[in-house]
Design a protein around this motif. Structure first.
Motif, mmCIF file in Angstrom:
data_model
loop_
_atom_site.group_PDB
_atom_site.id
_atom_site.type_symbol
_atom_site.label_atom_id
_atom_site.label_comp_id
_atom_site.label_asym_id
_atom_site.label_seq_id
_atom_site.Cartn_x
_atom_site.Cartn_y
_atom_site.Cartn_z
ATOM 1 N N VAL A 11 0.723 -1.033 -0.005
ATOM 2 C CA VAL A 11 -0.210 -0.176 -0.173
ATOM 3 C C VAL A 11 0.951 1.176 -0.074
ATOM 4 O O VAL A 11 1.808 1.167 0.805
ATOM 5 N N VAL A 12 0.657 1.971 -0.791
ATOM 6 C CA VAL A 12 1.474 3.372 -0.923
ATOM 7 C C VAL A 12 0.444 4.710 -0.721
ATOM 8 O O VAL A 12 -0.636 4.649 -1.224
ATOM 9 N N VAL A 13 0.837 5.536 0.190
ATOM 10 C CA VAL A 13 0.047 6.668 0.325
ATOM 11 C C VAL A 13 0.853 8.101 -0.248
ATOM 12 O O VAL A 13 2.071 8.160 0.026
ATOM 13 N N GLY A 51 0.904 11.995 -0.455
ATOM 14 C CA GLY A 51 0.335 13.200 0.011
ATOM 15 C C GLY A 51 0.425 14.355 -1.021
ATOM 16 O O GLY A 51 1.507 14.379 -1.862
#
Length: 68
Positions: A59-61, A63
């Motif tokens: 999972v990559v967040v 911003g």
């Protein structure tokens, strides 16, 4: 500007006849373009099946800065 004349006579063709001809020609062109749609869908399905792979599970967040 000269009017469009029919092949067998010198009198100008009626605007309704010219409109009908343009409508028929454009309809035929669009019909021919849509004729290959099922083949295109089949090839797209084959390509998607060939390129199918499992997700990595990571999972990559990401911003996003609002500079406003």
């Amino acid at each position: 500007m000269k009017s469009v004349a029919t092949r067998n006579s010198k009198k100008p063709a009626s605007p309704m006849r010219i409109l009908l001809i343009w409508t028929l020609v454009s309809g035929l062109l669009f019909g021919v373009a849509e004729f290959a749609e099922p083949l295109d869908d089949l090839l797209l399905a084959i390509r998607n099946k060939a390129r199918e792979h499992n997700a990595s599970g990571q999972v990559v967040v990401v911003g996003i800065d609002n500079l406003g």
